[in-house]
Write an enzyme that holds these catalytic residues in place. Structure first.
Site, PDB file in Angstrom:
ATOM      1  N   SER A 148      35.163 -51.790   8.662  1.00 58.31           N
ATOM      2  CA  SER A 148      34.724 -51.229   7.498  1.00 58.31           C
ATOM      3  C   SER A 148      33.676 -51.778   6.650  1.00 58.31           C
ATOM      4  CB  SER A 148      36.100 -51.546   6.679  1.00 58.31           C
ATOM      5  OG  SER A 148      36.058 -50.658   5.347  1.00 58.31           O
TER       6      SER A 148
ATOM      7  N   ASP B  32      41.895 -41.780   9.748  1.00 57.70           N
ATOM      8  CA  ASP B  32      41.387 -42.614   8.584  1.00 57.70           C
ATOM      9  C   ASP B  32      41.044 -41.923   7.294  1.00 57.70           C
ATOM     10  OD1 ASP B  32      40.108 -44.676   6.872  1.00 57.70           O
ATOM     11  OD2 ASP B  32      38.836 -45.541   8.746  1.00 57.70           O
TER      12      ASP B  32
ATOM     13  N   HIS C 213      42.850 -46.536   9.548  1.00 59.30           N
ATOM     14  CA  HIS C 213      41.495 -47.251   9.235  1.00 59.30           C
ATOM     15  C   HIS C 213      41.626 -48.600  10.125  1.00 59.30           C
ATOM     16  CE1 HIS C 213      38.229 -48.497   6.813  1.00 59.30           C
ATOM     17  NE2 HIS C 213      38.768 -49.489   6.400  1.00 59.30           N
TER      18      HIS C 213
END
Length: 318
Positions: free
Chosen positions: A138, A251, A283
């Site tokens: 991320s 995601d 995610h």
């Protein structure tokens, strides 16, 4: 992400705790030093190694979210396959007020600690100093190219669900998606409020003095200016190191259309880049089915074993 439920984490099936030993380390120095864990394969020499960077927010070294610890999954999975790892608590987790400091930026949040972790791994006799990689998830993936640009010793990057869309625009998109799952006046109001805050970031008058209350996610004006001045895709494109980019198809936070497509387009001319999509993963790279929701993070799960296999194969052949 979901708060820590206190539920005991269980090792993923692909982890073999007998295959590696863990050691406590200190990452960084001075008031911003943080604690970390190094996982070293047993009875092996000159192994590749990887520094693990968690996503945005005040995460511990395992990226604990509800009953899950995705970074610990990755650390134990890779160490079981003969790859040393180092993960560490984020300074925003150990010092909760630091994010409010006017001069605190994404660069300060990640880069000094990542560089310290790289040095710690390169100093270990069991590690091949020429094969120390950085894996970021991320926001950790977003900032990974900046780490490699600052530290030439980095042998390559693994970017997992790294966001490439401007983060304030991403915040608006995610808030609207969540509102679509809960079509209530309260959810609509939250989405509208996020759009108003994000618009402040786009204005020419943004400065370090802009009040945090007027900006998205409680981040300072200096933090947002640092983000606006950083282009992760073009930074990665200028690196000579190998790149592995991974993306979950389910995601809703970092998406194929809004983020992964930017990486693909911007890295067309890079001499050594590999893209992998896991259609069923969210995610956190947890496999699932159906439309993704925040509730998915509340059940105990583990990172997709296919992800660990692909990452290990990529690092081992370097």
């Amino acid at each position: 992400m979901a708060p820590d439920t206190g539920t005991g984490w269980q090792p993923p099936p692909y982890a073999d705790p007998s295959a590696f030993a863990e050691h406590d380390v200190t990452v960084g120095s001075g008031a911003l030093a943080v604690a970390g864990t190094m996982s070293l394969p047993r009875h092996r020499d000159a192994v590749p190694a990887v520094v693990l960077l968690s996503g945005g927010g005040p995460f511990d070294r395992d990226e604990t979210s509800g009953p899950n610890k995705p970074i610990k999954d990755i650390a134990w999975g890779l160490a079981s396959l003969g790859i040393a790892t180092l993960r560490f608590d984020k300074v925003t987790w150990t010092r909760h007020g630091v994010a409010g400091d006017p001069g605190f930026t994404m660069t300060e949040e990640y880069v000094p600690h990542a560089m310290s972790a790289i040095r710690l791994l390169r100093e270990r006799p069991e590690v091949d100093a020429g094969r120390v990689f950085v894996l970021g998830h991320s926001m950790g993936g977003k900032v990974a190219p900046r780490v490699a640009a600052a530290e030439p010793a980095v042998a390559g990057l693994v970017i997992m669900a790294g966001d490439a869309q401007p983060m304030h625009h991403e915040a608006v998109r995610v808030t609207r998606y969540l509102a679509s799952l809960d079509p209530s006046p309260q959810a609509a109001a939250r989405a509208a409020a996020m759009a108003r805050l994000a618009a402040v970031v786009d204005r020419p008058g943004l400065s370090p003095a802009t009040p945090r209350a007027e900006l998205p996610l409680g981040l300072s004006g200096g933090y947002w200016l640092d983000l606006l001045g950083y282009q992760p895709v073009s930074t990665a494109a200028a690196l000579p190191t190998p790149l592995l980019l991974l993306q979950g198809g389910r995601d809703y936070q970092v998406t194929l259309a809004d983020d992964f497509a930017r990486w693909r387009s911007g890295l067309t001319d890079h001499p050594d880049v590999t893209f992998r999509v896991y259609p069923d993963d969210d995610h956190l790279f947890f496999p699932g089915t159906g439309p993704p929701t925040p509730a998915d993070y509340e059940a105990a799960q583990h990172v997709d074993p296919a992800v660990l296999t692909d990452v290990a194969e990529c690092l081992m052949r370097r």
